[in-house]
Design a protein around this motif. Sequence first.
Motif, PDB file in Angstrom:
ATOM      1  N   SER A  85      40.825  31.783  47.970  1.00  0.00           N
ATOM      2  CA  SER A  85      41.240  33.045  47.349  1.00  0.00           C
ATOM      3  C   SER A  85      41.277  34.177  48.368  1.00  0.00           C
ATOM      4  O   SER A  85      41.615  35.313  48.014  1.00  0.00           O
ATOM      5  N   ASP A  96      41.598  38.019  47.644  1.00  0.00           N
ATOM      6  CA  ASP A  96      40.341  38.711  47.317  1.00  0.00           C
ATOM      7  C   ASP A  96      39.761  39.481  48.497  1.00  0.00           C
ATOM      8  O   ASP A  96      38.709  40.108  48.375  1.00  0.00           O
ATOM      9  N   ASP A 117      36.749  32.412  50.477  1.00  0.00           N
ATOM     10  CA  ASP A 117      36.893  33.704  49.812  1.00  0.00           C
ATOM     11  C   ASP A 117      36.241  34.823  50.623  1.00  0.00           C
ATOM     12  O   ASP A 117      35.655  34.587  51.674  1.00  0.00           O
ATOM     13  N   HIS A 139      33.641  36.547  50.002  1.00  0.00           N
ATOM     14  CA  HIS A 139      32.174  36.512  50.063  1.00  0.00           C
ATOM     15  C   HIS A 139      31.690  35.681  51.245  1.00  0.00           C
ATOM     16  O   HIS A 139      30.809  36.077  51.986  1.00  0.00           O
ATOM     17  N   ARG A 172      27.353  33.234  44.326  1.00  0.00           N
ATOM     18  CA  ARG A 172      28.669  33.862  44.356  1.00  0.00           C
ATOM     19  C   ARG A 172      29.117  34.247  42.947  1.00  0.00           C
ATOM     20  O   ARG A 172      30.012  35.079  42.789  1.00  0.00           O
ATOM     21  N   ASN A 173      28.500  33.610  41.959  1.00  0.00           N
ATOM     22  CA  ASN A 173      28.926  33.911  40.590  1.00  0.00           C
ATOM     23  C   ASN A 173      28.567  35.341  40.180  1.00  0.00           C
ATOM     24  O   ASN A 173      29.395  36.062  39.623  1.00  0.00           O
ATOM     25  N   VAL A 229      30.590  37.788  42.751  1.00  0.00           N
ATOM     26  CA  VAL A 229      31.995  38.100  42.478  1.00  0.00           C
ATOM     27  C   VAL A 229      32.125  38.941  41.212  1.00  0.00           C
ATOM     28  O   VAL A 229      32.962  39.852  41.135  1.00  0.00           O
ATOM     29  N   TYR A 237      30.223  30.126  34.556  1.00  0.00           N
ATOM     30  CA  TYR A 237      31.353  30.260  35.472  1.00  0.00           C
ATOM     31  C   TYR A 237      32.177  28.982  35.552  1.00  0.00           C
ATOM     32  O   TYR A 237      31.631  27.879  35.611  1.00  0.00           O
ATOM     33  N   LYS A 289      35.873  27.733  37.807  1.00  0.00           N
ATOM     34  CA  LYS A 289      36.721  28.212  38.906  1.00  0.00           C
ATOM     35  C   LYS A 289      38.003  28.855  38.388  1.00  0.00           C
ATOM     36  O   LYS A 289      38.634  29.647  39.081  1.00  0.00           O
ATOM     37  N   MET A 292      38.213  31.196  36.686  1.00  0.00           N
ATOM     38  CA  MET A 292      38.032  32.652  36.663  1.00  0.00           C
ATOM     39  C   MET A 292      38.463  33.318  37.968  1.00  0.00           C
ATOM     40  O   MET A 292      38.658  34.531  38.005  1.00  0.00           O
ATOM     41  N   GLN A 293      38.625  32.529  39.006  1.00  0.00           N
ATOM     42  CA  GLN A 293      39.156  33.070  40.264  1.00  0.00           C
ATOM     43  C   GLN A 293      40.576  33.621  40.063  1.00  0.00           C
ATOM     44  O   GLN A 293      41.043  34.457  40.827  1.00  0.00           O
ATOM     45  N   LYS A 333      41.827  37.746  39.534  1.00  0.00           N
ATOM     46  CA  LYS A 333      42.002  38.856  40.475  1.00  0.00           C
ATOM     47  C   LYS A 333      43.457  39.244  40.722  1.00  0.00           C
ATOM     48  O   LYS A 333      43.809  40.431  40.640  1.00  0.00           O
TER      49      LYS A 333
END
Length: 459
Positions: free
Chosen positions: A24, A28, A84, A86, A110-111, A114, A318, A320, A322-323, A326
């Motif tokens: 991402s 991101d 990503d 992060h 990371r959950n 992010v 979470y 993925k 949900m990525q 953005k």
Amino acid sequence: TSNRMWGGRFAAGPDAIMEAINASIGFDKRLADQDIRGSRAHAAMLAATGIVKASDAEAMREGLLTVLSEIEAGTFQFSTALEDIHMNVEARLKEIVGPAAGRLHTARSRNDQVATDFRLWVRDQLDAAEAGLEALMRALLTQAEAGADWVMPGFTHLQTAQPVTWGHHMMAYVEMFGRDLGRVRDARARMNECPLGAAALAGTSFPIDREMTARELGFDRPCANSLDAVSDRDFALEFLSAASISAMHLSRLAEELVIWSSAQFRFVALSDRFSTGSSIMPQKKNPDAAELIRAKIGRIFGAHVALMTVMKGLPLAYSKDMQEDKEQVFDAADTWMLALAAMEGMVRDMAANVPALEAAASSGFSTATDLADWLVRALDLPFRDAHHVTGSLVALAERKGCDLPDLTLEDMRSVHEDITGAVFDVLGVHNSVASRTSFGGTAPVRVREQIRAWSERLG
Ligand code: ARG
């Protein structure tokens, strides 16, 4: 080689296609500033609670500023292998400060990272939308003040209905954008809770201080449920929902500007600064900005539907999927801000054609309702009868090829014998608008009250 963040469990690295679908960082990276703010707050909290040594935390906080300056300077090397923003930031931090950087991710995932970064980003956009809406409303207020008395046709079905004032029409949009502003403020208040410290989904056994990080990042409080904190994207959906409604308002106004600026209407002249010409037709001055606003808002609606669709089937917590939040929100936010700014510029610059507005207001039997109301008041006719008599007078005028004020008293009396010469007083458009003094009505006195009230509210 396997991934340096979780390589312990992995013998092989990812396939190139896996890297392509998974990464991402291409988009991101826009969260860099928020990511570094979040990490700096987290590091300070880890030191304050004794989870890491103060010296390590200080090194991390300093190193994060170096990373930020590299990103801002454009010298930062973003790596797709690091997936990503992060992991890109953390990997570079490790190069700068050494092994202490490995302690930054203590009591964090990371959950929650992010979720925190993205909230900060959306919150900034809500603030930008608030400013953009206020600027547009001020431009509309300026137009309303200038033309509180100018008459123009009001339409229903895009057919002439009754005369209204230019100021009234401008203030109608101020009301709409004012509600948009309310939605933006409501969304901001509701979303201003901090996910950081929810960790992967269950919280953490480290003695973290979530109040501290929440405060540090300008949140009102930490999110109360760690599962919800990492699963929730309704803050983004609410942003897109508020953006969609506002975009719809922008599009309606854009549509009116397209119509109004046409040679057939000539209600307004758009400025050269917000128009374009034609490469072949020398006379053309096209309302491209309005057309593009009208067209671009589809991207915002699309983003809303897309993210609703991403979220609707996800089990907690979470996934993925949900990525995919953005890019939709980034594009919608960019589109909304640009549309707000373009509309503000167009509204500020546009010049109303007052004689054309007045001529249009006087055509199309726009004061027929005033005539019917007069029959009720002067002759005590029931409104339904007055409506019928007026309809006959309109038909007569149409046959004679004239407007209502051009009928003679004899014409009038041929339809209803009790009509007197006083009727002609109510057939003028200025009388018509001045008479509509009911609360919220189009009379200049009422419109000026609205203008004053909104000017005070906007400060
Ligand atoms: N890039 C990811 C995203 O945007 C960050 C979260 C990754 N978390 C995970 N468990 N893989 O959603």
